[in-house]
Motif scaffolding. Structure first.
Motif, PDB file in Angstrom:
ATOM      1  N   GLY A 143       8.485  -9.392 -17.384  1.00 37.20           N
ATOM      2  CA  GLY A 143       9.357  -9.999 -18.383  1.00 37.20           C
ATOM      3  C   GLY A 143      10.797 -10.124 -17.934  1.00 37.20           C
ATOM      4  N   PHE A 144      11.178  -9.396 -16.878  1.00 32.28           N
ATOM      5  CA  PHE A 144      12.564  -9.418 -16.426  1.00 32.28           C
ATOM      6  C   PHE A 144      12.762 -10.261 -15.172  1.00 32.28           C
ATOM      7  N   GLU A 145      11.663 -10.666 -14.535  1.00 34.20           N
ATOM      8  CA  GLU A 145      11.767 -11.412 -13.289  1.00 34.20           C
ATOM      9  C   GLU A 145      12.525 -12.718 -13.451  1.00 34.20           C
ATOM     10  N   HIS A 146      12.514 -13.255 -14.667  1.00 29.64           N
ATOM     11  CA  HIS A 146      13.179 -14.546 -14.865  1.00 29.64           C
ATOM     12  C   HIS A 146      14.672 -14.480 -14.596  1.00 29.64           C
ATOM     13  N   PHE A 147      15.295 -13.323 -14.711  1.00 31.24           N
ATOM     14  CA  PHE A 147      16.729 -13.230 -14.432  1.00 31.24           C
ATOM     15  C   PHE A 147      17.008 -13.578 -12.966  1.00 31.24           C
ATOM     16  N   ALA A 148      16.207 -13.054 -12.054  1.00 28.19           N
ATOM     17  CA  ALA A 148      16.391 -13.356 -10.639  1.00 28.19           C
ATOM     18  C   ALA A 148      16.120 -14.836 -10.367  1.00 28.19           C
ATOM     19  N   ARG A 149      15.083 -15.364 -10.967  1.00 35.05           N
ATOM     20  CA  ARG A 149      14.763 -16.787 -10.794  1.00 35.05           C
ATOM     21  C   ARG A 149      15.878 -17.654 -11.366  1.00 35.05           C
ATOM     22  N   ASP A 150      16.366 -17.288 -12.549  1.00 33.12           N
ATOM     23  CA  ASP A 150      17.467 -18.041 -13.160  1.00 33.12           C
ATOM     24  C   ASP A 150      18.709 -18.004 -12.274  1.00 33.12           C
ATOM     25  N   ALA A 151      18.996 -16.849 -11.685  1.00 34.25           N
ATOM     26  CA  ALA A 151      20.162 -16.727 -10.804  1.00 34.25           C
ATOM     27  C   ALA A 151      20.018 -17.643  -9.587  1.00 34.25           C
ATOM     28  N   LEU A 152      18.819 -17.682  -9.007  1.00 35.56           N
ATOM     29  CA  LEU A 152      18.594 -18.562  -7.855  1.00 35.56           C
ATOM     30  C   LEU A 152      18.743 -20.029  -8.253  1.00 35.56           C
ATOM     31  N   ASP A 153      18.184 -20.391  -9.397  1.00 38.63           N
ATOM     32  CA  ASP A 153      18.281 -21.774  -9.874  1.00 38.63           C
ATOM     33  C   ASP A 153      19.732 -22.159 -10.145  1.00 38.63           C
ATOM     34  N   LEU A 154      20.467 -21.262 -10.791  1.00 38.85           N
ATOM     35  CA  LEU A 154      21.875 -21.549 -11.085  1.00 38.85           C
ATOM     36  C   LEU A 154      22.701 -21.646  -9.806  1.00 38.85           C
ATOM     37  N   GLU A 155      22.456 -20.762  -8.867  1.00 40.97           N
ATOM     38  CA  GLU A 155      23.180 -20.813  -7.593  1.00 40.97           C
ATOM     39  C   GLU A 155      22.960 -22.170  -6.924  1.00 40.97           C
ATOM     40  N   ARG A 156      21.724 -22.616  -6.905  1.00 46.94           N
ATOM     41  CA  ARG A 156      21.406 -23.902  -6.281  1.00 46.94           C
ATOM     42  C   ARG A 156      22.162 -25.045  -6.976  1.00 46.94           C
ATOM     43  N   GLU A 157      22.178 -25.040  -8.298  1.00 41.39           N
ATOM     44  CA  GLU A 157      22.866 -26.103  -9.040  1.00 41.39           C
ATOM     45  C   GLU A 157      24.383 -26.020  -8.870  1.00 41.39           C
ATOM     46  N   ILE A 158      24.909 -24.824  -8.828  1.00 41.93           N
ATOM     47  CA  ILE A 158      26.349 -24.634  -8.599  1.00 41.93           C
ATOM     48  C   ILE A 158      26.711 -25.156  -7.205  1.00 41.93           C
ATOM     49  N   LEU A 159      25.882 -24.825  -6.221  1.00 36.26           N
ATOM     50  CA  LEU A 159      26.121 -25.315  -4.859  1.00 36.26           C
ATOM     51  C   LEU A 159      26.095 -26.838  -4.803  1.00 36.26           C
ATOM     52  N   LYS A 160      25.144 -27.453  -5.475  1.00 38.04           N
ATOM     53  CA  LYS A 160      25.061 -28.922  -5.489  1.00 38.04           C
ATOM     54  C   LYS A 160      26.341 -29.528  -6.049  1.00 38.04           C
ATOM     55  N   ARG A 161      26.824 -28.982  -7.163  1.00 40.78           N
ATOM     56  CA  ARG A 161      28.064 -29.514  -7.758  1.00 40.78           C
ATOM     57  C   ARG A 161      29.241 -29.279  -6.837  1.00 40.78           C
ATOM     58  N   GLY A 162      29.242 -28.136  -6.154  1.00 47.80           N
ATOM     59  CA  GLY A 162      30.302 -27.861  -5.190  1.00 47.80           C
ATOM     60  C   GLY A 162      30.327 -28.879  -4.067  1.00 47.80           C
ATOM     61  N   ILE A 163      29.154 -29.289  -3.615  1.00 45.00           N
ATOM     62  CA  ILE A 163      29.069 -30.317  -2.566  1.00 45.00           C
ATOM     63  C   ILE A 163      29.620 -31.637  -3.095  1.00 45.00           C
ATOM     64  N   LEU A 164      29.207 -32.008  -4.306  1.00 44.31           N
ATOM     65  CA  LEU A 164      29.696 -33.256  -4.904  1.00 44.31           C
ATOM     66  C   LEU A 164      31.217 -33.257  -5.063  1.00 44.31           C
ATOM     67  N   LEU A 165      31.761 -32.085  -5.347  1.00 41.34           N
ATOM     68  CA  LEU A 165      33.207 -31.962  -5.565  1.00 41.34           C
ATOM     69  C   LEU A 165      33.973 -31.650  -4.282  1.00 41.34           C
ATOM     70  N   GLY A 166      33.267 -31.450  -3.192  1.00 43.15           N
ATOM     71  CA  GLY A 166      33.926 -31.125  -1.929  1.00 43.15           C
ATOM     72  C   GLY A 166      34.564 -29.749  -1.934  1.00 43.15           C
ATOM     73  N   LEU A 167      33.968 -28.803  -2.647  1.00 46.65           N
ATOM     74  CA  LEU A 167      34.552 -27.462  -2.753  1.00 46.65           C
ATOM     75  C   LEU A 167      34.328 -26.645  -1.489  1.00 46.65           C
ATOM     76  N   ASP A 168      35.330 -25.866  -1.165  1.00 46.12           N
ATOM     77  CA  ASP A 168      35.229 -24.854  -0.118  1.00 46.12           C
ATOM     78  C   ASP A 168      35.206 -23.525  -0.870  1.00 46.12           C
ATOM     79  N   TRP A 169      34.050 -22.875  -0.871  1.00 47.46           N
ATOM     80  CA  TRP A 169      33.884 -21.653  -1.671  1.00 47.46           C
ATOM     81  C   TRP A 169      34.771 -20.510  -1.192  1.00 47.46           C
ATOM     82  N   SER A 170      35.395 -20.643  -0.031  1.00 47.22           N
ATOM     83  CA  SER A 170      36.310 -19.607   0.449  1.00 47.22           C
ATOM     84  C   SER A 170      37.762 -19.916   0.090  1.00 47.22           C
ATOM     85  N   ASP A 171      38.018 -21.072  -0.510  1.00 47.56           N
ATOM     86  CA  ASP A 171      39.376 -21.467  -0.903  1.00 47.56           C
ATOM     87  C   ASP A 171      39.668 -20.890  -2.297  1.00 47.56           C
ATOM     88  N   LYS A 172      40.185 -19.683  -2.289  1.00 42.95           N
ATOM     89  CA  LYS A 172      40.409 -18.964  -3.552  1.00 42.95           C
ATOM     90  C   LYS A 172      41.379 -19.689  -4.477  1.00 42.95           C
TER      91      LYS A 172
END
Length: 118
Positions: free
Chosen positions: A3-32
């Motif tokens: 019943g708790f495994e979905h948290f890890a799956r959700d985190a992976l899914d969200l990370e992937r979507e966040i990364l995609k938007r970062g690519i679209l926006l030209g983000l450098d994740w190290s640029d604080k």
């Protein structure tokens, strides 16, 4: 653990979507500084600003709104997992943007309370 495994799956899914938007926006994740500006926009604009961005036909602005919406889901996932006694987090993009949001939320709180030591 059932019943708790979905948290890890959700985190992976969200990370992937966040990364995609970062690519679209030209983000450098190290640029604080850039991430903090983005976090400040998300925090200052609130839900209505995010909704307006999501409706915008410009792909860059829409991606920005989607990033802000995914950040809300990211924080909700962490909160819900913590309420069940689990520590959930995503990868580098999640952590970088999450850190920027937390730092900017702290700055905003300090400014509202009149604390000039920030």
């Amino acid at each position: 653990m059932s019943g708790f495994e979905h948290f890890a799956r959700d985190a992976l899914d969200l990370e992937r979507e966040i990364l995609k938007r970062g690519i679209l926006l030209g983000l450098d994740w190290s640029d604080k500084a850039a991430l903090r500006r983005l976090a400040r926009e998300a925090l200052d604009g609130g839900a209505e600003h995010t909704r307006a961005l999501l409706r915008d036909p410009d792909p860059q602005l829409k991606a920005r709104g989607e990033l802000f919406a995914f950040a809300v889901l990211m924080l909700r996932t962490m909160q819900e997992s913590a309420e069940t006694g689990l520590h959930t987090h995503g990868g580098p993009a999640w952590k970088a943007f999450g850190r920027a949001l937390i730092e900017e939320a702290g700055v905003g709180r300090d400014q509202r309370s009149g604390d000039s030591s920030a």
